[in-house]
Write an enzyme that holds these catalytic residues in place. Structure first.
Site, PDB file in Angstrom:
ATOM      1  N   HIS A  54      44.127  44.564  26.936  1.00 55.28           N
ATOM      2  CA  HIS A  54      43.270  43.418  27.248  1.00 55.28           C
ATOM      3  C   HIS A  54      42.379  43.141  26.046  1.00 55.28           C
ATOM      4  O   HIS A  54      41.791  44.049  25.467  1.00 55.28           O
ATOM      5  CB  HIS A  54      42.408  43.687  28.483  1.00 55.28           C
ATOM      6  CG  HIS A  54      41.688  42.465  28.973  1.00 55.28           C
ATOM      7  ND1 HIS A  54      40.524  42.002  28.395  1.00 55.28           N
ATOM      8  CD2 HIS A  54      41.979  41.594  29.983  1.00 55.28           C
ATOM      9  CE1 HIS A  54      40.119  40.910  29.029  1.00 55.28           C
ATOM     10  NE2 HIS A  54      40.987  40.632  29.988  1.00 55.28           N
ATOM     11  N   HIS A  85      39.379  32.739  38.663  1.00 54.81           N
ATOM     12  CA  HIS A  85      40.556  31.877  38.657  1.00 54.81           C
ATOM     13  C   HIS A  85      40.601  31.009  39.910  1.00 54.81           C
ATOM     14  O   HIS A  85      39.913  31.283  40.889  1.00 54.81           O
ATOM     15  CB  HIS A  85      41.836  32.717  38.587  1.00 54.81           C
ATOM     16  CG  HIS A  85      41.899  33.613  37.399  1.00 54.81           C
ATOM     17  ND1 HIS A  85      42.631  34.780  37.374  1.00 54.81           N
ATOM     18  CD2 HIS A  85      41.303  33.519  36.183  1.00 54.81           C
ATOM     19  CE1 HIS A  85      42.490  35.364  36.206  1.00 54.81           C
ATOM     20  NE2 HIS A  85      41.689  34.617  35.464  1.00 54.81           N
TER      21      HIS A  85
END
Length: 430
Positions: free
Chosen positions: A173, A107
């Site tokens: 997830h 990220h």
């Protein structure tokens, strides 16, 4: 039926005709309640670690201690957990040189403003905080080869520390099974090459790479191996209710404590699928709905409850745009079939950042029309990537009725990220 669904930092309304509504799927986190203060839950977990001595005992005699935590894309309640974690470390080693490492994975860097929002001024101004950058090759160090054959390299700070501790939270997830635990090493502080290979097209295509699955999940297996090899000695992981309040905490060994937490979350979040022509969901609101790259999580949950060819509707603000240069390039290649074939042709060792979310979206778009509800991103931009676009849930639902007919059945999943759709041979039609 009237709903207020998570969107950005608030909600957006949805109205579904009762004759069309088949089911509303929510997990037990929606009504899970505890009278215990959140800090007490955390302290109790630290006082009763699973599979390790207490953290203060592990800290004795250690000089350099690394504490890994989540970045700005996660709703980790560090304002509660981090002060308690630091207190526990200093209880055993008052003079420890502590570094807090923000595990960004691939990220963008966490900003100073986001650090303040996460930790508060006291920690930001008085603790040593480093933001991991997976793209700085000079800061990475090789560790070993993983079971899949992938190469493991991580931030040098981990290898230069005497003790590695991590905090995180456990939620479903969509390809690692669950967040938390071993993910604090891979992908959180790994090199870009390691993350890319762990998320290769071959790994993502594995039947075991699915929500709520750990056994037989090659992505999880590499992550767990990496955590052991790097020396993740102690974790503090929390589980949260729908309001993001801590309802349980698990501390201790990075595999054993995490497994206990995953079992708790599976029990809290598991739902049976209810098939429908139209499935409406969200990506849990901010921060997980801030860019398109994060949103396959919610859409994957919706797809697990959709009939073949069913319409998927996802609400996501996309206030931070598409979310990744490579992801955007792949999503703009052409048809979903072109995208899928392009990614599947990439060897694991040559995997590129963000290809996994484009791969998942391509597979979903080959099976379902997907309508994105966003008031931040222009519809034309979404349409260029193969989606349909709407500004409100009601507009999206009207579009879906036009595709599937006025009598189409509708299932609503208010928070698609927090739900685990249980696997079953037959889909429930209750």
């Amino acid at each position: 039926m009237d709903f207020q669904l998570p969107y950005y930092k608030g909600t957006l309304p949805l109205h579904v005709p009762e004759r069309n509504l088949r089911h509303v799927l929510v997990n037990r986190a929606e009504d899970f309640r505890t009278d215990r203060p959140e800090a007490d839950i955390v302290r109790d977990a630290l006082a009763h670690p699973i599979g390790t001595p207490p953290l203060h005992a592990l800290a004795r005699g250690k000089e350099k201690i690394l504490v890994i935590t989540s970045d700005h894309t996660r709703s980790m309640p560090s304002g509660i957990t981090m002060p308690i974690l630091l207190e526990e470390i200093r209880k055993g080693q008052p003079d420890a040189q502590i570094t807090i490492l923000i595990g960004t994975g691939l990220h963008r860097p966490t900003t100073p403003e986001e650090l303040l929002d996460r930790f508060g001024r006291e920690i930001v101004e008085h603790e040593h905080i480093v933001v991991h950058n997976a793209f700085q090759a000079e800061e990475m160090r090789y560790v070993c080869e993983l079971p899949s054959g992938a190469s493991l390299s991580v931030n040098r700070l981990a290898l230069e520390s005497d003790l590695i501790v991590a905090e995180g939270f456990i939620e479903p997830h969509f390809f690692a099974g669950f967040s938390g635990g071993r993910k604090s090493i891979l992908p959180a502080i790994a090199s870009q090459e390691t993350v890319n290979e762990n998320h290769s097209a071959r790994a993502i295509a594995s039947p075991g790479a699915a929500t709520g699955v750990l056994d037989g999940n090659p992505i999880h297996e590499d992550m767990a191996y990496a955590a052991r090899k790097v020396g993740l000695a102690f974790i503090l992981n929390v589980a949260m209710d729908a309001e993001k309040h801590i309802v349980a905490a698990f501390a201790g060994d990075c595999i054993e404590a995490h497994a206990k937490g995953c079992a708790f979350v599976f029990d809290m979040c598991g739902v049976d699928p209810v098939a429908a022509d139209i499935v409406i969901t969200t990506n849990s609101g901010y921060p997980l709905d801030q860019n398109l790259y994060q949103t396959p999580k919610g859409v994957s949950t919706a797809a697990a409850c959709a009939k073949e060819g069913g319409v998927l509707i996802l609400g996501a603000s996309l206030c931070d745009g598409i979310g990744g240069t490579n992801f955007e390039k792949l999503m703009r290649l052409g048809s979903p079939e072109v995208i899928r074939k392009t990614i599947e042709a990439i060897p694991p060792k040559e995997s590129i950042p963000e290809q996994w979310c484009a791969q998942i979206y391509a597979n979903l778009l080959l099976r379902h029309p997907i309508i994105i509800v966003s008031q931040h991103m222009e519809g034309q931009e979404l349409e260029h990537m193969g989606f349909l676009a709407a500004k409100t849930f009601d507009q999206a639902l009207e579009m879906a009725f036009q595709l599937k007919g006025a009598d189409a059945s509708v299932t609503v999943i208010p928070d698609g990220v927090s739900v685990i759709v249980r696997k079953s041979k037959e889909v429930s039609h209750e």
